[in-house]
Design a protein around this motif. Structure first.
Motif, PDB file in Angstrom:
ATOM      1  N   VAL A  82       0.298 -30.507  20.285  1.00 59.14           N
ATOM      2  CA  VAL A  82       1.017 -30.864  21.518  1.00 59.14           C
ATOM      3  C   VAL A  82       2.455 -30.350  21.436  1.00 59.14           C
ATOM      4  O   VAL A  82       3.013 -29.851  22.418  1.00 59.14           O
ATOM      5  CB  VAL A  82       0.999 -32.391  21.735  1.00 59.14           C
ATOM      6  N   GLY A  83       3.043 -30.456  20.237  1.00 63.72           N
ATOM      7  CA  GLY A  83       4.403 -29.963  20.059  1.00 63.72           C
ATOM      8  C   GLY A  83       4.542 -28.483  20.358  1.00 63.72           C
ATOM      9  O   GLY A  83       5.591 -28.040  20.851  1.00 63.72           O
ATOM     10  N   LEU A  84       3.491 -27.697  20.068  1.00 63.36           N
ATOM     11  CA  LEU A  84       3.548 -26.266  20.374  1.00 63.36           C
ATOM     12  C   LEU A  84       3.767 -26.014  21.865  1.00 63.36           C
ATOM     13  O   LEU A  84       4.414 -25.035  22.255  1.00 63.36           O
ATOM     14  CB  LEU A  84       2.254 -25.583  19.925  1.00 63.36           C
ATOM     15  N   VAL A  85       3.225 -26.882  22.688  1.00 65.87           N
ATOM     16  CA  VAL A  85       3.374 -26.721  24.140  1.00 65.87           C
ATOM     17  C   VAL A  85       4.845 -26.810  24.549  1.00 65.87           C
ATOM     18  O   VAL A  85       5.273 -26.188  25.522  1.00 65.87           O
ATOM     19  CB  VAL A  85       2.538 -27.782  24.878  1.00 65.87           C
ATOM     20  N   PHE A  86       5.626 -27.582  23.788  1.00 64.99           N
ATOM     21  CA  PHE A  86       7.032 -27.811  24.142  1.00 64.99           C
ATOM     22  C   PHE A  86       7.998 -26.980  23.303  1.00 64.99           C
ATOM     23  O   PHE A  86       9.208 -27.204  23.355  1.00 64.99           O
ATOM     24  CB  PHE A  86       7.356 -29.308  23.991  1.00 64.99           C
ATOM     25  N   VAL A  87       7.477 -26.044  22.523  1.00 63.77           N
ATOM     26  CA  VAL A  87       8.342 -25.176  21.729  1.00 63.77           C
ATOM     27  C   VAL A  87       9.205 -24.325  22.650  1.00 63.77           C
ATOM     28  O   VAL A  87       8.719 -23.756  23.630  1.00 63.77           O
ATOM     29  CB  VAL A  87       7.487 -24.273  20.809  1.00 63.77           C
ATOM     30  N   SER A  88      10.506 -24.250  22.314  1.00 65.28           N
ATOM     31  CA  SER A  88      11.415 -23.440  23.123  1.00 65.28           C
ATOM     32  C   SER A  88      12.316 -22.543  22.290  1.00 65.28           C
ATOM     33  O   SER A  88      13.055 -21.732  22.841  1.00 65.28           O
ATOM     34  CB  SER A  88      12.296 -24.357  23.989  1.00 65.28           C
ATOM     35  N   SER A  89      12.250 -22.693  20.961  1.00 65.55           N
ATOM     36  CA  SER A  89      13.114 -21.925  20.078  1.00 65.55           C
ATOM     37  C   SER A  89      12.464 -21.822  18.704  1.00 65.55           C
ATOM     38  O   SER A  89      11.475 -22.504  18.422  1.00 65.55           O
ATOM     39  CB  SER A  89      14.481 -22.597  19.954  1.00 65.55           C
ATOM     40  N   VAL A  90      13.040 -20.993  17.838  1.00 64.54           N
ATOM     41  CA  VAL A  90      12.497 -20.846  16.491  1.00 64.54           C
ATOM     42  C   VAL A  90      12.541 -22.167  15.712  1.00 64.54           C
ATOM     43  O   VAL A  90      11.559 -22.531  15.058  1.00 64.54           O
ATOM     44  CB  VAL A  90      13.230 -19.726  15.724  1.00 64.54           C
ATOM     45  N   PRO A  91      13.651 -22.943  15.744  1.00 68.61           N
ATOM     46  CA  PRO A  91      13.657 -24.212  15.001  1.00 68.61           C
ATOM     47  C   PRO A  91      12.564 -25.183  15.442  1.00 68.61           C
ATOM     48  O   PRO A  91      11.915 -25.815  14.591  1.00 68.61           O
ATOM     49  CB  PRO A  91      15.054 -24.779  15.279  1.00 68.61           C
ATOM     50  N   THR A  92      12.344 -25.324  16.740  1.00 68.95           N
ATOM     51  CA  THR A  92      11.289 -26.235  17.184  1.00 68.95           C
ATOM     52  C   THR A  92       9.905 -25.708  16.803  1.00 68.95           C
ATOM     53  O   THR A  92       8.995 -26.485  16.494  1.00 68.95           O
ATOM     54  CB  THR A  92      11.355 -26.449  18.707  1.00 68.95           C
ATOM     55  N   TYR A  93       9.757 -24.384  16.789  1.00 67.81           N
ATOM     56  CA  TYR A  93       8.487 -23.791  16.359  1.00 67.81           C
ATOM     57  C   TYR A  93       8.245 -24.056  14.878  1.00 67.81           C
ATOM     58  O   TYR A  93       7.118 -24.371  14.469  1.00 67.81           O
ATOM     59  CB  TYR A  93       8.522 -22.284  16.635  1.00 67.81           C
ATOM     60  N   VAL A  94       9.284 -23.961  14.067  1.00 65.21           N
ATOM     61  CA  VAL A  94       9.162 -24.223  12.629  1.00 65.21           C
ATOM     62  C   VAL A  94       8.727 -25.661  12.384  1.00 65.21           C
ATOM     63  O   VAL A  94       7.883 -25.936  11.526  1.00 65.21           O
ATOM     64  CB  VAL A  94      10.491 -23.909  11.910  1.00 65.21           C
ATOM     65  N   VAL A  95       9.298 -26.603  13.126  1.00 65.71           N
ATOM     66  CA  VAL A  95       8.923 -28.012  12.967  1.00 65.71           C
ATOM     67  C   VAL A  95       7.435 -28.211  13.266  1.00 65.71           C
ATOM     68  O   VAL A  95       6.706 -28.859  12.504  1.00 65.71           O
ATOM     69  CB  VAL A  95       9.783 -28.914  13.883  1.00 65.71           C
ATOM     70  N   ALA A  96       6.972 -27.641  14.364  1.00 63.48           N
ATOM     71  CA  ALA A  96       5.555 -27.773  14.738  1.00 63.48           C
ATOM     72  C   ALA A  96       4.658 -27.094  13.705  1.00 63.48           C
ATOM     73  O   ALA A  96       3.619 -27.640  13.305  1.00 63.48           O
ATOM     74  CB  ALA A  96       5.322 -27.177  16.129  1.00 63.48           C
ATOM     75  N   LEU A  97       5.069 -25.906  13.256  1.00 62.07           N
ATOM     76  CA  LEU A  97       4.267 -25.183  12.262  1.00 62.07           C
ATOM     77  C   LEU A  97       4.201 -25.928  10.936  1.00 62.07           C
ATOM     78  O   LEU A  97       3.146 -25.965  10.285  1.00 62.07           O
ATOM     79  CB  LEU A  97       4.863 -23.800  12.016  1.00 62.07           C
ATOM     80  N   LEU A  98       5.317 -26.517  10.518  1.00 66.13           N
ATOM     81  CA  LEU A  98       5.326 -27.245   9.252  1.00 66.13           C
ATOM     82  C   LEU A  98       4.374 -28.430   9.308  1.00 66.13           C
ATOM     83  O   LEU A  98       3.624 -28.685   8.358  1.00 66.13           O
ATOM     84  CB  LEU A  98       6.743 -27.711   8.921  1.00 66.13           C
ATOM     85  N   ALA A  99       4.387 -29.140  10.435  1.00 64.89           N
ATOM     86  CA  ALA A  99       3.460 -30.255  10.596  1.00 64.89           C
ATOM     87  C   ALA A  99       2.012 -29.773  10.562  1.00 64.89           C
ATOM     88  O   ALA A  99       1.142 -30.405   9.942  1.00 64.89           O
ATOM     89  CB  ALA A  99       3.748 -30.995  11.905  1.00 64.89           C
ATOM     90  N   LEU A 100       1.738 -28.650  11.211  1.00 68.76           N
ATOM     91  CA  LEU A 100       0.379 -28.099  11.204  1.00 68.76           C
ATOM     92  C   LEU A 100      -0.049 -27.672   9.796  1.00 68.76           C
ATOM     93  O   LEU A 100      -1.180 -27.919   9.383  1.00 68.76           O
ATOM     94  CB  LEU A 100       0.296 -26.893  12.150  1.00 68.76           C
TER      95      LEU A 100
END
Length: 389
Positions: A82-100
């Motif tokens: 769900v977090g991937l849907v709200f990704v807007s920048s590299v830092p937010t993408y890293v957070v979602a990827l780390l959780a995955l």
């Protein structure tokens, strides 16, 4: 099959995984607008962090109960998707990827611990093989569904695909609670597996053999596109060959690996078969189209047989040597070894096989052969202990 719930969990979760895998990279690059280089670096960095923590994740299964951790990992995957849907920048993408990445490694170790706990010893390897077959079917179905989202190509279609994945993962997490509860060990966290040198050496070798994943998904497609004269759609043919072979032969070729001796021999054969696949690939840049196609199929068959035996070897060994109360920890180490293979595989194969051509594949062939031949050697102590019982 005495445990249909395990099959259902694998099937449903991997439909979600196949769906997400087919759209997530294109979503963050084409819809969100992240640079492909940033995406690649983020994937590598987060996977490395998760691999480093995989033994600790395995210990959680021993400490808190494998079923609960198993369910929690699906919940974390769903939340991160769900977090991937709200990704807007590299830092937010890293957070979602780390959780995955953490959820994926935790899923692997807790799944192994759950199967160990709820399935009789004589059936564990057969069940694990069947679960892998279900997973492959699920990924194929999910990838097919993802194709519809890619066909539409709109941002909404991508987001619907990701949210559908999250829903499937949540359903999977609830299905886990249909399994019997696995009692927690309740002891202090330890790092006993790190002191088991033969097993850690085995998992290192197994990680090397696990580079076969990167062969299929990275190195061979690039090799076909840049070094052979066959059409690019041959990549899809080889993927289909791989999936069908796993579905048809995983259960059969896993038989006999429930003993430590059988698992060790399977690891040796896996290395030699992966070596053969590389040797065949090494000449495909020199042949004409029809011969190249035949050789690529032959390499794919050797590769997938090695892949099946490598999986069976790692399962059998990780179950056979794990002391009571430390199954989750050993499964975490098992996930770490395989994760290292996934981590180093793309870089090594692309850096060696593609620039050096046939000579590069010969070098990779030697690496696989050595890893396979050393597998029974590093397990010699455990094999002797088993023979004395």
């Amino acid at each position: 099959m005495r445990h249909p719930t395990l099959l259902l969990i694998s099937l449903v979760s991997r439909i979600g995984s196949g769906l997400a895998a087919s759209v997530s990279a294109l979503y963050v690059t084409q819809v969100v607008g992240l640079a492909p280089r940033s995406v690649g670096l983020a994937l590598t960095a987060t996977t490395a962090v998760a691999v480093a923590g995989s033994i600790w994740l395995g210990q959680l299964s021993d400490r808190l109960g494998a079923r609960e951790v198993y369910a929690a990992m699906f919940g974390l995957q769903a939340l991160a998707t769900v977090g991937l849907v709200f990704v807007s920048s590299v830092p937010t993408y890293v957070v979602a990827l780390l959780a995955l990445a953490i959820a994926d490694l935790g899923y692997r170790s807790s799944q192994g611990a759950v199967i160990h706990a709820v399935v009789p010893a004589t059936e564990r390897l057969a069940v694990r093989a069947t679960v892998r077959v279900a997973a492959n079917i699920g990924v194929a179905v999910g990838a097919g569904l993802g194709g519809f989202a890619l066909l539409v190509g709109s941002p909404t279609a991508y987001r619907v695909a990701l949210l559908t994945t999250a829903g499937l993962l949540l359903v999977t997490g609830l299905l886990v609670f249909r399994l019997p509860r696995v009692a927690a060990v309740g002891e202090a966290l330890s790092w006993a597996v790190l002191r088991d040198r033969p097993f850690m050496l085995f998992m290192g070798l197994n990680g090397v053999l696990n580079m076969h994943n990167s062969m299929l998904t990275v190195a061979v497609p690039l090799w076909i596109a840049t070094r052979t004269d066959v059409p690019h759609w041959m990549v899809s043919v080889l993927l289909i060959v791989n999936t069908c072979a796993v579905v048809l032969f995983q259960i059969r070729l896993t038989r006999g690996t429930d003993s430590l001796g059988g698992a060790a021999r399977a690891g040796r054969r896996a290395g030699l078969l992966l070596c053969l696949a590389c040797l065949v690939l090494s000449v495909t840049s020199l042949t004409s189209t029809a011969v190249t196609v035949a050789l690529l199929v032959l390499a794919a068959l050797a590769h997938v047989t090695g892949e099946i035996l490598e999986s069976a070897s790692s399962w059998g060994t990780s179950y056979a040597v794990a002391p009571p109360g430390l199954v989750g920890q050993y499964q975490g180490a098992h996930a770490m070894g395989r994760g290292i293979g996934d981590l180093i595989g793309p870089t090594l194969l692309v850096a060696v096989a593609l620039p050096l051509g046939g000579a590069g594949w010969l070098l990779i062939a030697i690496i696989f052969a050595v890893a396979g031949l050393l597998t029974p050697v590093v397990l010699r102590r455990d094999l002797q202990l088993v023979g004395q019982r």
